[in-house]
Scaffold this motif. Structure first.
Motif, mmCIF file in Angstrom:
data_model
loop_
_atom_site.group_PDB
_atom_site.id
_atom_site.type_symbol
_atom_site.label_atom_id
_atom_site.label_comp_id
_atom_site.label_asym_id
_atom_site.label_seq_id
_atom_site.Cartn_x
_atom_site.Cartn_y
_atom_site.Cartn_z
ATOM 1 N N ALA A 16 0.817 -1.379 0.059
ATOM 2 C CA ALA A 16 -0.029 -0.010 0.177
ATOM 3 C C ALA A 16 0.952 1.314 -0.027
ATOM 4 N N MET A 17 1.777 1.276 0.800
ATOM 5 C CA MET A 17 2.758 2.397 0.799
ATOM 6 C C MET A 17 3.399 2.753 -0.505
ATOM 7 N N GLY A 18 3.970 1.246 -1.136
ATOM 8 C CA GLY A 18 4.606 1.522 -2.390
ATOM 9 C C GLY A 18 3.870 2.132 -3.302
ATOM 10 N N ALA A 19 2.287 1.909 -3.389
ATOM 11 C CA ALA A 19 1.424 2.471 -4.319
ATOM 12 C C ALA A 19 1.402 3.727 -4.239
ATOM 13 N N GLU A 20 1.132 4.414 -2.956
ATOM 14 C CA GLU A 20 0.804 5.562 -2.678
ATOM 15 C C GLU A 20 2.261 6.715 -3.107
ATOM 16 N N ILE A 21 3.441 5.999 -2.765
ATOM 17 C CA ILE A 21 4.485 6.550 -3.082
ATOM 18 C C ILE A 21 4.842 6.730 -4.583
ATOM 19 N N THR A 22 4.558 5.726 -5.345
ATOM 20 C CA THR A 22 4.724 5.636 -6.679
ATOM 21 C C THR A 22 3.732 6.674 -7.192
ATOM 22 N N GLU A 23 2.336 6.972 -6.957
ATOM 23 C CA GLU A 23 1.570 7.994 -7.296
ATOM 24 C C GLU A 23 2.181 9.472 -6.953
ATOM 25 N N TYR A 24 2.627 9.631 -5.750
ATOM 26 C CA TYR A 24 3.331 10.800 -5.234
ATOM 27 C C TYR A 24 4.257 11.318 -6.151
#
Ligand SMILES: O=P(O)(O)OC[C@H]1O[C@H](OP(=O)(O)OP(=O)(O)O)[C@H](O)[C@@H]1O
Ligand SMILES: Nc1nc2[nH]cnc2c(=O)[nH]1
Length: 168
Positions: A16-24
């Motif tokens: 989940a964190m990886g997905a958020e960081i990817t978008e950011y």
């Protein structure tokens, strides 16, 4: 020793964190900086959960000496890359007093980073009057017990446990 977060729970938060960081960071040039030694497992997993081209560097600092009293960090190892102009995401496994991350963020600011953000696997639930209050991305929020596993040590042992446990 009591297991607080199993390896599958850790993997779920990392995804989940990886997905958020990817978008950011999409469209930006991201450099991950791992704080050694504790950040080792977290960084290895999170880097592979970020679906972007990125640079990886590491830094080892002594968190309980120097910084608090003098504002200076004591380095055990230095960066390989010049942080000037880079979007830096600092990775560490635990935010406790927050002293380490506050000092390291200040350091990257002084070195001319274009942006400095932080991600931690575990944040302890306590006031941090002299440290970074919160990380930008956090895996779990927990109490104040001493943690081991997933990079966290007791006298350099237990870092390789796949889960995070309270030692007491
Ligand atoms: O929020 P704080 O109170 O500053 O504590 C957090 C820091 O403490 C630990 O580092 P340590 O100095 O034990 O080194 P290590 O990474 O080699 O375990 C941990 O890895 C964090 O970097
Ligand atoms: N191993 C370990 N190192 C820390 N550094 C700051 N807090 C902790 C903790 O709970 N466990």
């Amino acid at each position: 020793m009591e297991i607080l977060y199993r390896s599958d729970e850790i993997a779920g938060r990392i995804a989940a964190m990886g997905a958020e960081i990817t978008e950011y960071y999409r469209g930006k040039e991201l450099t991950l900086v791992t704080l050694m030694t504790g950040g080792l497992c977290f960084a290895a997993d999170l880097a592979r959960a970020i679906d972007l081209p990125l640079w990886i560097d590491s830094l080892a600092v002594a968190s309980y000496r120097g910084c608090r009293s003098t504002g200076e960090l004591e380095f055990r190892s230095m960066l390989k890359l010049d942080p000037a102009g880079r979007e830096i995401l600092i990775l560490d496994e635990v935010l406790d007093s927050g002293t380490t991350l506050k000092c390291v963020c200040d350091y990257f600011g002084k070195r001319g980073a274009a942006g400095v953000r932080t991600a931690v696997m575990v944040e302890k639930r306590l006031p941090r009057p002299n440290g970074l209050a919160h990380a930008d991305w956090t895996g779990f929020v927990t109490g104040t017990r001493y943690l081991v596993g997933y990079g966290l040590d007791a006298d350099e042992l237990y870092r390789n446990l796949p889960h995070i446990a309270a030692l007491d």
